[in-house]
Scaffold this motif. Structure first.
Motif, PDB file in Angstrom:
ATOM      1  N   LEU A 230      31.307  39.885  -9.129  1.00  0.00           N
ATOM      2  CA  LEU A 230      30.461  39.849 -10.317  1.00  0.00           C
ATOM      3  C   LEU A 230      29.209  40.700 -10.132  1.00  0.00           C
ATOM      4  O   LEU A 230      28.834  41.490 -11.008  1.00  0.00           O
ATOM      5  N   LEU A 231      28.583  40.578  -8.977  1.00  0.00           N
ATOM      6  CA  LEU A 231      27.397  41.375  -8.684  1.00  0.00           C
ATOM      7  C   LEU A 231      27.729  42.862  -8.647  1.00  0.00           C
ATOM      8  O   LEU A 231      27.020  43.689  -9.222  1.00  0.00           O
ATOM      9  N   LEU A 232      28.828  43.218  -7.996  1.00  0.00           N
ATOM     10  CA  LEU A 232      29.248  44.618  -7.911  1.00  0.00           C
ATOM     11  C   LEU A 232      29.607  45.162  -9.294  1.00  0.00           C
ATOM     12  O   LEU A 232      29.271  46.306  -9.626  1.00  0.00           O
ATOM     13  N   ALA A 233      30.266  44.345 -10.118  1.00  0.00           N
ATOM     14  CA  ALA A 233      30.610  44.769 -11.481  1.00  0.00           C
ATOM     15  C   ALA A 233      29.347  45.050 -12.289  1.00  0.00           C
ATOM     16  O   ALA A 233      29.268  46.053 -13.010  1.00  0.00           O
ATOM     17  N   TYR A 234      28.368  44.171 -12.180  1.00  0.00           N
ATOM     18  CA  TYR A 234      27.122  44.363 -12.910  1.00  0.00           C
ATOM     19  C   TYR A 234      26.402  45.634 -12.458  1.00  0.00           C
ATOM     20  O   TYR A 234      25.911  46.412 -13.275  1.00  0.00           O
ATOM     21  N   VAL A 235      26.376  45.855 -11.146  1.00  0.00           N
ATOM     22  CA  VAL A 235      25.711  47.049 -10.616  1.00  0.00           C
ATOM     23  C   VAL A 235      26.438  48.312 -11.083  1.00  0.00           C
ATOM     24  O   VAL A 235      25.800  49.282 -11.518  1.00  0.00           O
ATOM     25  N   LEU A 236      27.769  48.316 -11.015  1.00  0.00           N
ATOM     26  CA  LEU A 236      28.535  49.493 -11.431  1.00  0.00           C
ATOM     27  C   LEU A 236      28.346  49.792 -12.920  1.00  0.00           C
ATOM     28  O   LEU A 236      28.178  50.951 -13.306  1.00  0.00           O
ATOM     29  N   LEU A 237      28.384  48.753 -13.755  1.00  0.00           N
ATOM     30  CA  LEU A 237      28.217  48.969 -15.190  1.00  0.00           C
ATOM     31  C   LEU A 237      26.779  49.300 -15.563  1.00  0.00           C
ATOM     32  O   LEU A 237      26.542  49.991 -16.551  1.00  0.00           O
ATOM     33  N   SER A 238      25.834  48.827 -14.795  1.00  0.00           N
ATOM     34  CA  SER A 238      24.439  49.211 -15.038  1.00  0.00           C
ATOM     35  C   SER A 238      24.215  50.668 -14.657  1.00  0.00           C
ATOM     36  O   SER A 238      23.467  51.386 -15.323  1.00  0.00           O
ATOM     37  N   TYR A 239      24.879  51.093 -13.598  1.00  0.00           N
ATOM     38  CA  TYR A 239      24.755  52.472 -13.126  1.00  0.00           C
ATOM     39  C   TYR A 239      25.457  53.431 -14.080  1.00  0.00           C
ATOM     40  O   TYR A 239      24.933  54.481 -14.414  1.00  0.00           O
TER      41      TYR A 239
END
Length: 120
Positions: free
Chosen positions: A45-54
């Motif tokens: 979930l954290l990685l998904a949020y970071v990737l989509l924010s980037y």
């Protein structure tokens, strides 16, 4: 703003890729309960949020393909090595090495796509 359905889809895709690392590692380290899978979901979930924010335009279907291929390749390498995924007879180092080989092989195979998706 990160879309909820995209982050959910990406979280499940990343969880699929992480499963072949977390499950066997929990068996090898004799971890009991659900802490391993909840930890994997949290990391995904954290990685998904970071990737989509980037990169808000990240191709989520491509991440699903990547995750599925990582899953299949790591299962295949475990079968070829005879370590098994949940037999508990693989060392933690073997499990991490097999998973890194799978991730590296899939990333190398789709090198241009990965580079394009990581560009903003």
């Amino acid at each position: 703003m990160v879309s909820g359905s995209r982050i959910l889809s990406l979280t499940f895709a990343l969880t699929l890729a992480i499963t072949t690392l977390v499950g066997p590692l929990a068996d090898a380290l004799d971890v009991r309960g659900n802490s391993g899978i909840f930890g994997a979901l949290g990391v995904a979930l954290l990685l998904a949020y970071v990737l989509l924010s980037y990169n808000p335009d990240l191709y989520v279907d491509g991440v699903w393909h990547f995750a599925f291929l990582v899953f299949l390749l790591s299962v295949g390498v475990h079968v070829l090595l005879g370590t098994g995924l949940t037999d508990g007879n693989a060392t933690p180092a073997q499990i991490v090495l097999v998973w890194l080989i799978a991730v590296g092989a899939v990333a190398a195979a789709f090198r241009t796509t990965v580079i394009e998706q990581l560009r903003v």
